[in-house]
Design a protein around this motif. Structure first.
Motif, short mmCIF file in Angstrom:
data_model
loop_
_atom_site.label_atom_id
_atom_site.label_comp_id
_atom_site.label_asym_id
_atom_site.label_seq_id
_atom_site.Cartn_x
_atom_site.Cartn_y
_atom_site.Cartn_z
N UNK A 13 0.84 -1.19 0.00
CA UNK A 13 0.00 0.00 0.00
C UNK A 13 0.88 1.25 0.00
N UNK A 14 0.37 2.40 -0.47
CA UNK A 14 1.13 3.64 -0.35
C UNK A 14 1.44 3.93 1.11
N UNK A 15 2.57 4.57 1.35
CA UNK A 15 3.01 4.76 2.73
C UNK A 15 2.12 5.71 3.50
N UNK A 16 1.32 6.55 2.82
CA UNK A 16 0.41 7.43 3.56
C UNK A 16 -0.87 6.72 3.99
N UNK A 17 -1.01 5.46 3.61
CA UNK A 17 -2.13 4.64 4.09
C UNK A 17 -1.75 4.04 5.44
N UNK A 21 1.79 -0.23 7.04
CA UNK A 21 2.55 -0.92 8.09
C UNK A 21 1.69 -0.87 9.34
N UNK A 22 1.54 -2.01 10.01
CA UNK A 22 0.64 -2.08 11.16
C UNK A 22 1.33 -2.73 12.36
N UNK A 309 10.43 5.62 18.74
CA UNK A 309 9.07 5.14 18.83
C UNK A 309 8.95 3.81 18.10
N UNK A 310 8.82 2.74 18.84
CA UNK A 310 8.86 1.40 18.26
C UNK A 310 7.43 0.98 17.87
N UNK A 311 6.89 1.67 16.87
CA UNK A 311 5.51 1.39 16.47
C UNK A 311 5.36 1.66 14.97
N UNK A 312 4.19 1.28 14.44
CA UNK A 312 3.97 1.37 13.01
C UNK A 312 4.03 2.80 12.51
N UNK A 313 3.52 3.75 13.29
CA UNK A 313 3.52 5.14 12.85
C UNK A 313 4.94 5.65 12.64
#
Length: 335
Positions: A13-17, A21-22, A309-313
């Motif tokens: 998916x585009x990275x702005x979606x 990455x989840x 920040x160890x997260x998808x965002x």
């Protein structure tokens, strides 16, 4: 069953979606006989992460990206001899296993090395993939030695691999002059600090600029941006010269190289671990050798952007930066 947090993709998916990455929970993996289980404290994001994410089909299970890391060994397989729990390590992973964007990762001991004691985890995580790529390009493909003299054109010098390669040439190939491509005063200063002898602007006429510096031509070319460049490379190389490239072969006319008997080499640092070659341990040896160079302050980290920040965002932001094509050095995510 014990679980761990990871950042994963399920389809391209585009990275702005926000679904590109989840955050997921996955089982803690069990080490195989030659594996070390590592607590990942920092991971970098490379162009290969972006390509793997954006081009991924829909997957049946979450896939964890990440091909650079630094952390601490927490468990080892039955046949491991190179590391013990508590060791600080750095590594470049492999395409066919889960990656470093997770709390824990399994890595074959033969593709990990001791982390430089002089670097923190974030600074260390920037180096393994690009270090192995640069080392293999210079010494496995171009087969350069400390006795060689000549001129090496480095196309894409401000990128992660080019930034390490310039330092390796400066420290290990004293009679090789490097001509680096870079655009803008800041980027020119970056490559000169890393050892470039001369700098040319890759947005201008490459052949004319390099010929002013090396009228008789260059002996070798490292290329991170090869599309449409075969004519330029053929014009600039001396007869029997060589090119080593790390990008794809699209839009490269190899026939242009024949009249000078020029050779073209591909460098792909995943070859040894994916093919399970008998000399996989070479990558461990390279990482240990470069750890010594780092601790002797002869090679510096190429980390320029560290996100916490160890997260998808956070990983999505790292991908966005790398995907922009405007980063210098490496982008790293730290826990």
């Amino acid at each position: 069953m014990q679980t761990m947090h990871a950042v994963a993709l399920t389809h391209g998916l585009p990275i702005d979606d926000e679904q590109s990455l989840i955050d997921v929970e996955l089982p803690v993996p069990e080490p195989g006989s030659r594996d070390v289980l590592i607590e990942v404290l920092a991971a970098s994001v490379n162009p290969v992460d972006v390509k793997q994410r954006s081009g991924s089909p829909e997957l049946d299970a979450p896939r964890v990206l990440g091909f650079d890391g630094a952390g601490i060994v927490r468990a080892v397989g039955a046949d491991v001899t190179l590391f013990a729990p508590g060791d600080e390590v750095w590594w470049a992973g492999q395409l066919d296993r889960q990656g470093s964007d997770a709390d824990l990762q399994l890595v074959d001991e033969r593709i990990a090395g001791r982390k430089p004691t002089s670097l923190g985890f974030a600074s260390a995580a920037a180096l393994p993939l690009t270090t192995i790529t640069a080392w293999e390009a210079l010494f496995d493909k171009l087969r350069l030695t400390s006795a060689d003299a000549g001129t090496l054109l480095v196309v894409g010098a401000t990128g992660g691999v080019g930034s390490v390669l310039l330092q390796l040439v400066r420290e290990l190939l004293p009679s090789v002059r490097t001509v680096a491509t870079a655009s803008g005063a800041e980027n020119e200063a970056w490559v000169r600090d890393l050892g470039a002898s001369e700098v040319v602007d890759h947005h201008a006429d490459l052949v004319a600029q390099v010929r002013r510096i090396a009228p008789e031509g260059v002996d070798w070319i490292f290329s991170a941006h090869s599309a449409g460049r075969a004519a330029d490379y053929a014009a600039l190389l001396r007869p029997f010269g060589a090119i080593v490239a790390i990008d794809s072969g699209r839009d490269v006319d190899f026939d242009l190289l024949k009249s000078k008997s020029l050779s073209w080499h591909w460098e792909y640092m995943f070859t040894r671990p994916v093919q399970r070659s008998s000399d996989m341990i070479t990558q461990h040896e390279v990482l240990d050798a470069v750890a010594t160079l780092v601790d002797e302050h002869r090679v510096v980290s190429t980390a320029t952007t560290v996100l916490r920040g160890w997260d998808a965002a956070t990983f999505r932001e790292a991908h966005r930066l790398v995907e922009s094509g405007h980063t210098v050095g490496k982008v790293v995510v730290e826990r």
